[in-house]
Design a protein around this motif. Sequence first.
Motif, PDB file in Angstrom:
ATOM      1  N   LEU A   1      35.909  67.319  37.647  1.00  0.00           N
ATOM      2  CA  LEU A   1      36.527  68.032  38.759  1.00  0.00           C
ATOM      3  C   LEU A   1      35.687  69.230  39.184  1.00  0.00           C
ATOM      4  O   LEU A   1      35.600  69.555  40.369  1.00  0.00           O
ATOM      5  N   ALA A   2      35.067  69.870  38.201  1.00  0.00           N
ATOM      6  CA  ALA A   2      34.248  71.046  38.507  1.00  0.00           C
ATOM      7  C   ALA A   2      33.047  70.691  39.382  1.00  0.00           C
ATOM      8  O   ALA A   2      32.507  71.556  40.081  1.00  0.00           O
ATOM      9  N   ARG A   3      32.634  69.432  39.362  1.00  0.00           N
ATOM     10  CA  ARG A   3      31.497  69.004  40.183  1.00  0.00           C
ATOM     11  C   ARG A   3      31.883  68.866  41.666  1.00  0.00           C
ATOM     12  O   ARG A   3      31.007  68.925  42.536  1.00  0.00           O
ATOM     13  N   SER A   4      33.170  68.679  41.944  1.00  0.00           N
ATOM     14  CA  SER A   4      33.566  68.356  43.319  1.00  0.00           C
ATOM     15  C   SER A   4      34.566  69.319  43.941  1.00  0.00           C
ATOM     16  O   SER A   4      34.807  69.256  45.144  1.00  0.00           O
ATOM     17  N   LYS A   5      35.149  70.213  43.146  1.00  0.00           N
ATOM     18  CA  LYS A   5      36.185  71.102  43.656  1.00  0.00           C
ATOM     19  C   LYS A   5      35.703  72.544  43.717  1.00  0.00           C
ATOM     20  O   LYS A   5      34.815  72.959  42.971  1.00  0.00           O
ATOM     21  N   GLN A   6      36.312  73.293  44.630  1.00  0.00           N
ATOM     22  CA  GLN A   6      36.042  74.712  44.752  1.00  0.00           C
ATOM     23  C   GLN A   6      37.204  75.496  44.143  1.00  0.00           C
ATOM     24  O   GLN A   6      38.362  75.282  44.503  1.00  0.00           O
ATOM     25  N   PHE A   7      36.913  76.383  43.222  1.00  0.00           N
ATOM     26  CA  PHE A   7      37.967  77.168  42.587  1.00  0.00           C
ATOM     27  C   PHE A   7      37.384  78.483  42.071  1.00  0.00           C
ATOM     28  O   PHE A   7      36.179  78.597  41.826  1.00  0.00           O
ATOM     29  N   GLU A   8      38.242  79.475  41.941  1.00  0.00           N
ATOM     30  CA  GLU A   8      37.827  80.807  41.507  1.00  0.00           C
ATOM     31  C   GLU A   8      38.462  81.220  40.192  1.00  0.00           C
ATOM     32  O   GLU A   8      38.207  82.309  39.687  1.00  0.00           O
ATOM     33  N   LEU A   9      39.325  80.362  39.653  1.00  0.00           N
ATOM     34  CA  LEU A   9      40.013  80.690  38.408  1.00  0.00           C
ATOM     35  C   LEU A   9      40.320  79.405  37.654  1.00  0.00           C
ATOM     36  O   LEU A   9      40.601  78.370  38.267  1.00  0.00           O
ATOM     37  N   ILE A  10      40.272  79.479  36.329  1.00  0.00           N
ATOM     38  CA  ILE A  10      40.652  78.354  35.468  1.00  0.00           C
ATOM     39  C   ILE A  10      41.870  78.756  34.659  1.00  0.00           C
ATOM     40  O   ILE A  10      41.930  79.853  34.092  1.00  0.00           O
ATOM     41  N   LEU A  11      42.851  77.871  34.631  1.00  0.00           N
ATOM     42  CA  LEU A  11      44.049  78.050  33.820  1.00  0.00           C
ATOM     43  C   LEU A  11      44.032  76.928  32.801  1.00  0.00           C
ATOM     44  O   LEU A  11      44.216  75.761  33.141  1.00  0.00           O
ATOM     45  N   SER A  12      43.769  77.247  31.526  1.00  0.00           N
ATOM     46  CA  SER A  12      43.502  76.196  30.547  1.00  0.00           C
ATOM     47  C   SER A  12      44.295  76.366  29.256  1.00  0.00           C
ATOM     48  O   SER A  12      44.393  77.471  28.704  1.00  0.00           O
ATOM     49  N   ASP A  13      44.858  75.240  28.796  1.00  0.00           N
ATOM     50  CA  ASP A  13      45.442  75.202  27.463  1.00  0.00           C
ATOM     51  C   ASP A  13      44.300  75.340  26.456  1.00  0.00           C
ATOM     52  O   ASP A  13      43.190  74.851  26.679  1.00  0.00           O
ATOM     53  N   ILE A  14      44.558  76.028  25.354  1.00  0.00           N
ATOM     54  CA  ILE A  14      43.505  76.218  24.361  1.00  0.00           C
ATOM     55  C   ILE A  14      43.239  74.939  23.583  1.00  0.00           C
ATOM     56  O   ILE A  14      42.093  74.544  23.371  1.00  0.00           O
ATOM     57  N   GLN A  15      44.310  74.269  23.167  1.00  0.00           N
ATOM     58  CA  GLN A  15      44.151  73.064  22.348  1.00  0.00           C
ATOM     59  C   GLN A  15      44.590  71.839  23.137  1.00  0.00           C
ATOM     60  O   GLN A  15      45.752  71.720  23.525  1.00  0.00           O
ATOM     61  N   LEU A  16      43.653  70.904  23.363  1.00  0.00           N
ATOM     62  CA  LEU A  16      43.960  69.663  24.049  1.00  0.00           C
ATOM     63  C   LEU A  16      44.135  68.535  23.026  1.00  0.00           C
ATOM     64  O   LEU A  16      43.893  68.728  21.829  1.00  0.00           O
ATOM     65  N   HIS A  17      44.528  67.371  23.487  1.00  0.00           N
ATOM     66  CA  HIS A  17      44.694  66.222  22.584  1.00  0.00           C
ATOM     67  C   HIS A  17      43.337  65.764  22.047  1.00  0.00           C
ATOM     68  O   HIS A  17      42.285  66.096  22.588  1.00  0.00           O
ATOM     69  N   HIS A  18      43.390  64.980  20.986  1.00  0.00           N
ATOM     70  CA  HIS A  18      42.195  64.363  20.383  1.00  0.00           C
ATOM     71  C   HIS A  18      41.177  65.409  19.953  1.00  0.00           C
ATOM     72  O   HIS A  18      39.959  65.221  20.085  1.00  0.00           O
TER      73      HIS A  18
END
Length: 258
Positions: free
Chosen positions: A171-188
């Motif tokens: 997504l970062a290759r194709s989208k424009q954004f100024e902020l990331i909202l991210s969970d610390i621990q993802l699956h797997h």
Amino acid sequence: MIFKAVSEALPSLRSYAHLLIEDTVAGDEIVGHVLKDLVYNDETSECQEVSREDLFQSVDARLLNHLQAMSDGGAALETLRGLTLYERRCLLLTAIGRFEPCQVARITGISLGTVEYVLNRVRPIVSAARCTGVLIIEDEPHMAELLGVLVEQSGHHVAGIAHTLDEAVELARSKQFELILSDIQLHHSESGKDAVQKICSLVGWRIPTVYITAHPERVSPEEAAQADGLISKPFDIWRVREAIDGALGRATAHQQAG
């Protein structure tokens, strides 16, 4: 049929419950009890259709009972995050349920005039923030949807939602954004922090990031200091808005100072 209506409305019902009472566990329990009562009610189960309004009305009534029980046996409810209970219900039903004012009035039992007055008062508050593209990284679809709603309620827009590290980088290759909202621990065993690092390396600059965790006690002081914001689950519109605006404000100040 009732099962189709419940399936389609369930994510929004859960989001409404979580945000109104600010408790994800209790919210899910209340929604579950309401749906169980509907499914096992002889009259309801024989109905051809159950509307979204009916479902939200039942959940709203049960949530109010819960709030009353939590407020010293029916004493006057305190305002929630600066909003009265009327204001909060009207705002969430229009933002999450996508209901028109007349539908909100029927669901809540509040007069249409009061609903329209409340919405006219509250809407400018949630739209005042500068609109910013936000990339959400969250492995649980329901939580990702809920975060998307909160981002939009904060006056910003969702640039994209990723459930895995690879999806986030793509997504970062194709989208424009100024902020990331991210969970610390993802699956797997994937890490949201690893995803953010890869994205920043890809775009060539450090993107302000607000991290989310269900276990804030596991975040060290050093990790907390490195983040632009840290949100504990469960969360609500005002907590997310404060974190987003704070991260963007600090980033702007840093750029101006540089």
